[in-house]
Design a protein around this motif. Structure first.
Motif, short mmCIF file in Angstrom:
data_model
loop_
_atom_site.label_atom_id
_atom_site.label_comp_id
_atom_site.label_asym_id
_atom_site.label_seq_id
_atom_site.Cartn_x
_atom_site.Cartn_y
_atom_site.Cartn_z
N LEU A 1 29.07 4.54 23.37
CA LEU A 1 29.19 5.68 24.27
C LEU A 1 30.44 5.55 25.12
CD1 LEU A 1 27.97 8.26 25.50
CD2 LEU A 1 26.74 6.80 27.12
N PHE A 2 31.21 6.63 25.18
CA PHE A 2 32.45 6.65 25.94
C PHE A 2 32.36 7.73 27.01
CE2 PHE A 2 33.27 5.23 21.61
CZ PHE A 2 33.75 3.94 21.87
N VAL A 3 32.24 7.29 28.26
CA VAL A 3 32.03 8.21 29.39
C VAL A 3 33.33 8.39 30.15
CG1 VAL A 3 30.78 8.58 31.55
CG2 VAL A 3 29.61 7.53 29.59
N VAL A 4 33.70 9.63 30.40
CA VAL A 4 34.86 9.96 31.23
C VAL A 4 34.35 10.21 32.64
CG1 VAL A 4 36.75 11.58 31.63
CG2 VAL A 4 36.09 10.98 29.28
N PRO A 5 34.66 9.35 33.60
CA PRO A 5 34.09 9.45 34.94
C PRO A 5 34.78 10.52 35.78
CG PRO A 5 35.58 7.59 34.85
CD PRO A 5 35.54 8.17 33.46
N SER A 6 34.47 11.77 35.49
CA SER A 6 35.05 12.89 36.22
C SER A 6 34.00 13.98 36.35
CB SER A 6 36.28 13.44 35.48
OG SER A 6 36.75 14.63 36.10
#
Length: 213
Positions: free
Chosen positions: A179-184
């Motif tokens: 899982l690749f989460v973009v923290p925005s």
């Protein structure tokens, strides 16, 4: 003031020669460009090792004939098509399918079974153990994606997810291996950064296929 004038008063202000508006647009554009540049740079440290691990997990499956099934909603559906197009194109065309772009199947399943089951049912019909499922969402909470990942996990697929914010339910479901989460909290910045992530994953996967990773 009514209609468009109430929504966009600056366009109808005769006293404004347009210079202030253009200056605001310039500053806004510069701020957004700086924001996405900083976010993309931060992703290298946040997800660099994870992208390598994911590419190394995908490569042997693809080498053995696995198919890549991609899915998402709205703009993320367009991204799903882009991911499929990347993997299906040169330099090494690989079998990749974007589920949302079979409109007949998507609308039939949504109408007859329910939208939340549409992608899951397609995986149940098409996928086999060893294939790869890639889902993209800005919120991480799309019900049909969560059901698709459940089905993918049940079938023994390698699961790869892209999400924004804090990952949402996708991060807590336990069905997404990579899982690749973009923290925005900005949908625009999330999708722009996800584009970078899946292009890097594509490149790393080809390097892994070539034995260079």
């Amino acid at each position: 003031m009514t209609g468009l004038e109430s929504l966009y008063p600056f366009l109808y202000d005769e006293a404004d020669d347009g210079a202030a508006l253009l200056d605001d647009v310039r500053r806004s554009t510069e701020a957004k460009a700086a924001e996405i540049a900083g976010l993309r740079a931060a992703l290298a440290e946040r997800h660099g090792d994870g992208l390598v691990r994911c590419a190394r997990a995908m490569a042997p499956r693809l080498r053995a004939g696995a198919r890549l099934f991609c899915f998402g909603n709205g703009g993320s559906g367009t991204d799903a098509q882009q991911v499929a197009g990347l993997f299906a194109g040169p330099p090494r065309p690989l079998p990749a399918i974007s589920l949302p772009h079979d409109v007949a199947a998507l609308t039939a399943l949504s109408n007859d079974v329910g939208f939340e089951q549409a992608c899951a049912r397609r995986l149940a019909a098409l996928a086999v153990r060893g294939d790869i499922a890639v889902g993209l969402s800005t919120s991480g909470g799309s019900g049909n994606l969560l059901r698709a990942f459940e089905e993918a996990a049940r079938l023994g697929l390698l699961t790869v997810g892209f999400a924004g914010y804090d990952g949402g339910p996708m991060a807590r479901a336990g069905t997404v291996e990579h899982l690749f989460v973009v923290p925005s909290s900005s949908v625009h910045r999330i999708q722009e950064a996800q584009t970078t992530l899946y292009h890097v994953l594509w490149e790393l996967t080809h390097r892994a296929l070539d034995g260079a990773l």
